[in-house]
Design an enzyme around this catalytic site. Structure first.
Site, PDB file in Angstrom:
ATOM      1  N   GLU A  57       0.818  -1.214   0.000  1.00 50.47           N
ATOM      2  CA  GLU A  57       0.000   0.000   0.000  1.00 50.47           C
ATOM      3  C   GLU A  57       0.853   1.265   0.000  1.00 50.47           C
ATOM      4  O   GLU A  57       0.565   2.225  -0.718  1.00 50.47           O
ATOM      5  CB  GLU A  57      -0.930   0.026   1.228  1.00 50.47           C
ATOM      6  N   CYS A  85      -2.915  -3.041   7.404  1.00 52.69           N
ATOM      7  CA  CYS A  85      -2.487  -2.960   8.809  1.00 52.69           C
ATOM      8  C   CYS A  85      -2.707  -1.528   9.309  1.00 52.69           C
ATOM      9  O   CYS A  85      -3.118  -0.650   8.545  1.00 52.69           O
ATOM     10  CB  CYS A  85      -1.017  -3.341   8.930  1.00 52.69           C
TER      11      CYS A  85
END
Length: 160
Positions: A57, A85
């Protein structure tokens, strides 16, 4: 976007995850879409780069910001194979990305609804539209296969 469009772009994210898999990295991949075009891609490279920040990401956010010439990713959608996360979820909120489409949820570390939901905290000045479960079985089985193979590889190394 409709389910077929979401599946199309999730398949592109899965291609990125396969790149990580080939490096013996946890197979997580993503793409960022703007105006129906992929503008950035990323895959997990933490072990390869020896860098905590080398998540799929974060790589994609950095590339998309460079392409758009702005840190704000308003109007963009990220397709990611595994729920982000806390670090990546926070970065996505900070980037002002409009939408995140998630393949598989992560009950052990996910922060887009599993453990926490950083995407929908009213105290933040930005919330992210979220879609979950797109190609969930494919995303989940890739991760399961990876960890099964990794355990097998470690057992074989211990025998040698």
């Amino acid at each position: 976007m409709d389910k077929n469009t979401d599946e199309f772009y999730m398949k592109e994210a899965l291609k990125q995850a396969k790149k990580a898999y080939r490096l013996w990295e946890v197979p997580i991949g993503c793409v960022i879409v703007y105006d129906n075009k992929i503008i950035a891609r990323g895959y997990n490279r933490r072990n390869t780069d020896k860098n905590t920040l080398a998540h799929a990401e974060l790589t994609a956010i950095k590339r998309a910001s460079k392409i758009l010439g702005d840190w704000r990713l308003e109007g963009c959608t990220m397709y990611v194979t595994l729920e982000p996360c806390q670090m990546c979820a926070g970065a996505l909120v900070q980037s002002r990305i409009s939408k995140v489409v998630i393949g598989s949820m992560n009950p052990k570390a996910g922060c887009a609804g599993s453990i926490l939901d950083l995407f929908h905290m009213e105290a933040f000045n930005h919330q992210i539209e979220t879609v979950t479960g797109i190609l969930q079985e494919t995303c989940s089985s890739m991760l399961s296969n990876f960890f099964r193979e990794l355990r097998q590889k470690k057992r074989e190394q211990n025998i040698s």
